[in-house]
Design a protein around this motif. Structure first.
Motif, PDB file in Angstrom:
ATOM      1  N   ASP A 165      -1.256   4.467   4.897  1.00 36.24           N
ATOM      2  CA  ASP A 165      -2.124   3.976   5.898  1.00 36.24           C
ATOM      3  C   ASP A 165      -1.590   3.928   6.759  1.00 36.24           C
ATOM      4  OD1 ASP A 165      -4.667   2.142   6.387  1.00 36.24           O
ATOM      5  OD2 ASP A 165      -3.924   1.405   5.235  1.00 36.24           O
ATOM      6  N   PHE A 225      -5.288  -1.669  -1.462  1.00 31.53           N
ATOM      7  CA  PHE A 225      -5.914  -1.819  -0.128  1.00 31.53           C
ATOM      8  C   PHE A 225      -6.694  -2.919   0.187  1.00 31.53           C
ATOM      9  CE2 PHE A 225      -6.889   2.920   0.562  1.00 31.53           C
ATOM     10  CZ  PHE A 225      -5.736   3.346   1.347  1.00 31.53           C
ATOM     11  N   THR A 275      -7.391   6.908   6.805  1.00 34.87           N
ATOM     12  CA  THR A 275      -7.100   5.952   6.969  1.00 34.87           C
ATOM     13  C   THR A 275      -7.199   6.331   8.756  1.00 34.87           C
ATOM     14  OG1 THR A 275      -5.206   6.252   6.658  1.00 34.87           O
ATOM     15  CG2 THR A 275      -6.178   5.172   5.425  1.00 34.87           C
ATOM     16  N   TYR A 324      -3.591   0.743   9.179  1.00 39.53           N
ATOM     17  CA  TYR A 324      -3.357  -0.923   8.761  1.00 39.53           C
ATOM     18  C   TYR A 324      -3.496  -1.750   9.763  1.00 39.53           C
ATOM     19  CZ  TYR A 324      -1.390  -4.492   5.963  1.00 39.53           C
ATOM     20  OH  TYR A 324      -0.880  -5.712   5.821  1.00 39.53           O
ATOM     21  N   SER A 376       0.447   0.318  14.117  1.00 40.04           N
ATOM     22  CA  SER A 376       0.495   0.591  13.355  1.00 40.04           C
ATOM     23  C   SER A 376       1.913   1.564  12.917  1.00 40.04           C
ATOM     24  CB  SER A 376      -1.056   1.710  13.054  1.00 40.04           C
ATOM     25  OG  SER A 376      -2.066   0.819  12.320  1.00 40.04           O
ATOM     26  N   VAL A 407       0.953  -1.087   0.165  1.00 36.36           N
ATOM     27  CA  VAL A 407       0.277   0.043  -0.081  1.00 36.36           C
ATOM     28  C   VAL A 407       1.210   1.837   0.082  1.00 36.36           C
ATOM     29  CG1 VAL A 407      -1.648   0.846   0.963  1.00 36.36           C
ATOM     30  CG2 VAL A 407      -1.943  -1.045   1.399  1.00 36.36           C
ATOM     31  N   GLY A 464     -10.665  -4.187   3.064  1.00 39.85           N
ATOM     32  CA  GLY A 464      -9.411  -2.292   3.287  1.00 39.85           C
ATOM     33  C   GLY A 464     -10.064  -1.988   1.626  1.00 39.85           C
TER      34      GLY A 464
END
Lengths: 523, 305
Positions: free
Chosen positions: A223, A395, A282, A226, A426, A215, A263
């Motif tokens: 992102d 995604f 995100t 995630y 993340s 991504v 996603g």
């Protein structure tokens, strides 16, 4: 005459350096005064009182002063040239390695005759020099190869390619025998920790890094949520396995599909957003998933999490101590390590699949579209690339691998709770991708090994405790260092540690492109 | 009705705090085109600075003269936080001008993580609570035994926000500094050509943003009486939502957005569920980004090749 002028110049440069250092110290004084010199603590009556830490504060300010002074006075340019020359000379590197080896041994011997704390410090430096020896030897070999097989010649290129293939095969072989080797060396008791904390833990993050790399690194979509897909995978496995008794091998693909679905669900609304907006959305998405996991107590049991998640079986044979267990079936003595080893191989295979799929995808039109999208979205649209499907597929595929990793995580822990899926998680994965070099598979893997392995290693080292006191917890400083490293890497090497780009498609010959020549995101 | 009015009062208080943080996001975005991800954590650090300053002052002058102490605390927090944000801009963002688009954002994320963990290590992970201040209330009216009240600290928060916003509006719209800022927003190169010191203007923008965040941080501390190292993240994202809702780059928009987010959050907590109040705020962010990316008062972003 000339000498005098020189003298005056050096004196004024010293003065300037002193002035700059004083300024830095003053700024450090202002910055650190409230939070370092004072500490608000609750006393026995649970009232806030102030503690002062003047020595620590003074030390920090002094370090700022000395650091700036050194920075100003060192002849940086000539040092840089000398260092570069040093790094290219195999002979000098080897002698440095030898010196480090000698020092390490001297310190090791000295540590034996020293008192407790000093011995620990000496031992710490022993490790440091041993590591330096290792690094210098590798550097020397690398420098020798570069000198022996110059990139400009045909044979040189061929040899380099062969060496690269050899290294990769060697690394793969090492990963395959790693648990067996440990088992053989340290026995079942000693090796279980090393396989679990260093093998499985690192490989999970390697896999997450590679998944996010699709991504962030390939499609150029930052992102920050995630971990939401990781959570979807983990909770899918935990809930479905507990409620319906389905096995790990059925739920693994299912968790991946569910995560990919999420996603796409996230992808749809954010299609029109670019760059930083996309990153924030995100992030919000990841937080929403976590908050729902916390608050939907009926389904997820809230903060307490879900425990007793079924562990994976060896294709139907459980790892239990009984006549039907793995050990009995294969005529072995029961041992908990078989499960750990099995889990290690499962995550290794999953991570390798991620890498392999990514590598193949890069050569497909979709992968090339991702990379084109990363470089310039407007040009992509002008060329007729469907940016909707391109972004959504990035995604979805990235999320799918996150889901796989999540369901593996749930199966390995036997327990899931929202605490494992915070924004910090993340951030760690983003840090791995950013530090390793966005788009570079090897770089991401190396960053995961250094970051996660380093954290685990810090936990292991008693030396730090001996130096900084009993209640010193090095893992506290982990995120502090990550944050700092992200800033430093962006300033110093914005493409990450491995910043060369090898093009996926090429005319006649493959040429690595330095990241500095690629300007991306200016669309 | 009475519950609604009460929640309105609470919501405006919360919204003032969000609005002050949101101005920082919107100003920096306006001038640099970057999301200053660390701004929420700068706000959190300012609350800690205020806490420490408050503790020092109260241990010196005792519990009397609290109002005077708070004014001093506010000024100290503003100055220290301004220095911090100035240093952050100098170290983490300025070298990245002209780098690729995501570089400043990643650097800001790193800074945010660093600040949060620095405070955790330096001050400990526990919540820090101070005794309640100015919690005396004025009863506005009573309906069926339910008092609709407004507390002195809420009034103080409104007044401070109002006065600061006026001063700030004057600064941006009537002074040479404000003109320089708006010029840099439009075209940095051109601004430099007509003799504006762009670096200095950007630095001052960060300083102002931090000072306003420090006001919000001090008010947050006074209002809630408790602060922890993790308190920068959620208010930060909510204030960013406010900035986006009002139209990023627009100063009145940031205030309106802040008030809207504050009201939505309190009303949501009162009428639906307080568990999901953060979910509501984050969902608004997503919805606004998708359907109204230019916000209420912002200009639509034009894509240029």
């Amino acid at each position: 005459m000339a000498a005098e002028a020189n003298n005056v110049a050096s004196r004024s440069s010293l003065l300037l350096a002193l002035r700059a250092a004083a300024r830095t110290a003053l700024i450090a004084f202002g910055l650190l005064l409230p939070l370092i010199a004072f500490r608000a603590v609750h006393d026995i009556r649970n009232e806030l009182v102030l503690e002062t830490r003047w020595p620590l504060f003074a030390a920090f300010v002094a370090i700022a002063f000395a650091g700036r002074l050194l920075w100003e006075l060192l002849p940086r340019e000539s040092l840089k040239i000398r260092l570069a020359a040093f790094a290219r000379a195999p002979g000098q590197l080897l002698s440095a390695a030898a010196a480090c080896l000698v020092l390490a041994n001297v310190l090791r011997l000295a540590a034996k005759s020293l008192a407790d704390t000093d011995a620990a410090i000496a031992l710490a430096f022993t490790y440091l020099f041993a590591f330096a020896t290792f690094a210098f030897v590798i550097g020397a070999v690398g420098a020798w190869v570069i000198r022996r097989y110059p990139a400009g010649t045909e044979t040189g290129r061929q040899r380099r390619h062969q060496i690269g293939v050899g290294l990769r095969t060697g690394a793969l072989g090492f990963l395959l025998v790693y648990p067996l080797m440990l088992f053989w060396l340290a026995g079942s008791q000693g090796s279980i920790k090393w396989i679990d904390n260093f093998g499985i833990q690192i490989l999970i993050y390697v896999m997450l890094g590679w998944g996010l790399n699709i991504v962030v690194g390939l499609a150029g979509l930052l992102d920050l949520g995630y971990v939401a897909f990781y959570a979807v995978g983990a909770y899918s496995y935990a809930l479905l396995a507990k409620s319906f008794g389905l096995s790990f091998w059925i739920l693994l693909p299912l968790a991946g599909i569910l995560a990919a679905f999420w996603g796409v669900l996230l992808g749809f609304p954010v299609l029109r957003l670019r760059g930083d907006y996309l990153a924030i959305v995100t992030l919000a998405f990841g937080e929403i998933i976590r908050l729902v996991l916390i608050n939907w107590v009926d389904l997820t049991n809230g903060y307490a999490g879900i425990s007793g998640v079924p562990r994976p079986s060896f294709f139907g044979i459980p790892f239990t101590d009984g006549p039907d267990g793995f050990a009995a079936r294969f005529g072995l003595e029961f041992n908990a390590i078989y499960r750990t080893m099995f889990l290690y191989y499962v995550i290794l295979v999953l991570a390798l699949i991620t890498a392999y799929v990514t590598m193949r995808l890069r050569r497909l039109p979709i992968g090339r579209a991702w990379e084109a999208l990363r470089e310039d979205e407007i040009a992509c649209r002008a060329l007729g690339i469907n940016t909707t499907t391109t972004k959504l597929s990035a995604f979805a595929i990235g999320a799918m691998f996150g889901g796989f990793a999540g369901s593996f995580f749930a199966a390995r822990q036997g327990f899931v709770s929202p605490e494992s899926f915070t924004f910090m998680e993340s951030a760690v994965i983003v840090a791995i991708v950013v530090l390793g070099g966005m788009g570079s598979q090897i770089g991401v893997a190396a960053a995961a090994i250094v970051i996660i392995g380093g954290t685990e290693l810090m936990r292991e080292l008693d030396v730090l405790k001996a130096i900084f006191g009993r209640d010193f917890d090095p893992t506290q400083y982990r995120m502090l260092l990550f944050g700092l490293a992200m800033v430093v890497i962006m300033i110093w090497k914005p493409r990450g540690l491995i910043s060369t780009r090898t093009p996926s498609v090429f005319l006649k010959e493959r040429k690595a492109v330095s990241g500095a020549h690629v300007r991306e995101g200016h669309g | 009705m009475e519950v609604f009015v009460q929640q309105l009062i609470n919501g405006v208080t919360l919204g003032s705090i969000y609005g002050l943080i949101a101005i920082g996001y919107t100003m920096v975005f306006g001038i640099l085109g970057m999301v200053n991800f660390a701004h929420g954590d700068v706000f959190m650090v300012s609350a800690f600075i205020a806490l420490i300053a408050f503790l020092i002052l109260t241990s010196w002058i005792g519990a009397g003269l609290i109002a005077l102490a708070l004014v001093v605390v506010l000024i100290v927090a503003m100055a220290m936080t301004a220095l911090l944000n100035w240093a952050i801009e100098r170290v983490a963002y300025r070298p990245l001008r002209g780098s690729f688009r995501l570089a400043p954002l990643i650097s800001a994320i790193g800074m945010s993580i660093f600040l949060m963990n620095f405070v955790q290590v330096a001050q400990g992970p526990r919540n820090k609570s101070i005794p309640p201040l100015f919690s005396e209330v004025i009863v506005l009216f009573t309906v069926d035994g339910y008092d609709v009240t407004v507390s002195y600290k809420q009034i103080a928060i409104w007044l401070t926000t109002g006065v600061l916003l006026l001063a700030f509006w004057y600064l941006v719209s009537k002074t040479a500094l404000g003109r320089a800022q708006r010029a840099c927003e439009q075209d940095q190169k051109m601004a430099a050509l007509v003799g504006i010191n762009v670096d200095r203007t950007i630095s001052i923008t960060f300083v102002i943003a931090a000072a306003l965040a420090a006001v919000a941080g001090t008010m947050y501390l006074v209002h809630y009486g408790v602060v922890s190292f993790a308190d920068g993240f959620t208010p930060g994202v909510k204030a960013f939502t406010a900035a986006v809702l009002g139209g990023i780059g627009s100063l009145p928009g940031a205030v309106i957005g802040g008030l809207a987010i504050g009201l939505i959050e309190t009303l949501w907590s009162a009428y639906f569920s307080s568990d999901y109040k953060d979910v509501a705020a984050f969902s608004i962010l997503i919805v606004v980004m998708i359907f109204l990316p230019q916000g209420l008062l912002g200009r639509p972003e034009v894509e240029k090749v």
